[in-house]
Design an enzyme around this catalytic site. Structure first.
Site: not given
Length: 191
Positions: A143, A146-149
C-alpha cells in the site's frame, strides 16, 4: 463397508487418492488468498475509508488491530504478517513519502518504532528485528499511498521451508491475541 465410506488407509497403501504420495505435509492457509487477491488494497491513492491505514484508527482498537496511539501516529498489527507480532507504525495523515512527513510525524514514528521494539521484546522475546519502510510499489510497498514502518520480530529458525515451498507462513497465535498481549504491555501515554 457402506458404499459412501472410503477406506482411506487402503487407498493410501495403494498409492493414494491421486497417485503416489509425495511425502509432504500440507498446511492450508486459505486466508492468504484474500491478500493475494488484493483484499483491503485501496483502489486509488486517496485518503479515507478505502485506505486500510486511514480506516484502522477510526475503528475500536480491537477491531482495527490498533496496539497503541500517539498524537500524530499509531501502531497496528499487520493483517497479513510475515511473523507473529509484525507491527506497522503509521502516521494518521495519509502521506506516501517519508520526506513529506512533518518533524512531529518523524519524531513520533521513530519513538513509536522504538517503543514497539521494547514492548515486543518484553512480550514475545524475539532474538532480533527487521525494520523497514518501502517507498513506492516498485520498492515493495503493498500500500504505497500511506506510509508505514514495518517492525518484524525474528527468532532463530522462524523461517522454514513454508515460505519457499508453499508460499505460506505458519503463525502460532491469532492476531487478536497478539494485539491484546502487546496492547496490555504498552506503557500508558504520559508515564
Amino acid at each position: 463397508m457402506p458404499d459412501d465410506e472410503v477406506d482411506v488407509p487402503a487407498l493410501e497403501a495403494a498409492g493414494g487418492l491421486a497417485g503416489e504420495p509425495d511425502g509432504y505435509e500440507r498446511l492450508w492457509t486459505p486466508h492468504r488468498m484474500a491478500y493475494i487477491g488484493g483484499a483491503d488494497k485501496p483502489t486509488d491513492d486517496q485518503p479515507g475509508p478505502g485506505c486500510p491505514f486511514c480506516r484502522a484508527p477510526s475503528l475500536p482498537d480491537e477491531d482495527g488491530l490498533v496496539v497503541a496511539r500517539g498524537d500524530v501516529a499509531y501502531v497496528v498489527l499487520n493483517l497479513y504478517p510475515y511473523n507473529s507480532g509484525h507491527l506497522l507504525v503509521c502516521p494518521y495523515r495519509h502521506v506516501s513519502d517519508f520526506t513529506d512527513l512533518t518533524p512531529a510525524e518523524v519524531a513520533e514514528v521513530t519513538a513509536l518504532t522504538q517503543q514497539a521494539i521494547r514492548v515486543t521484546r518484553a512480550v514475545m522475546a524475539p532474538q532480533g528485528f527487521n525494520l523497514g519502510m518501502n517507498q513506492g510499489e516498485v520498492a515493495g510497498a503493498g500500500i504505497a499511498a500511506h506510509l508505514h514502518q514495518h517492525v518484524v520480530p525474528r527468532w532463530r529458525g522462524d523461517s522454514n521451508f513454508l515460505p519457499i515451498v508453499a508460499r505460506s507462513r505458519a503463525l502460532p497465535e491469532l492476531l487478536a491475541d497478539t494485539r491484546a498481549r502487546l496492547a496490555a504491555a504498552w506503557p500508558v501515554r504520559g508515564e
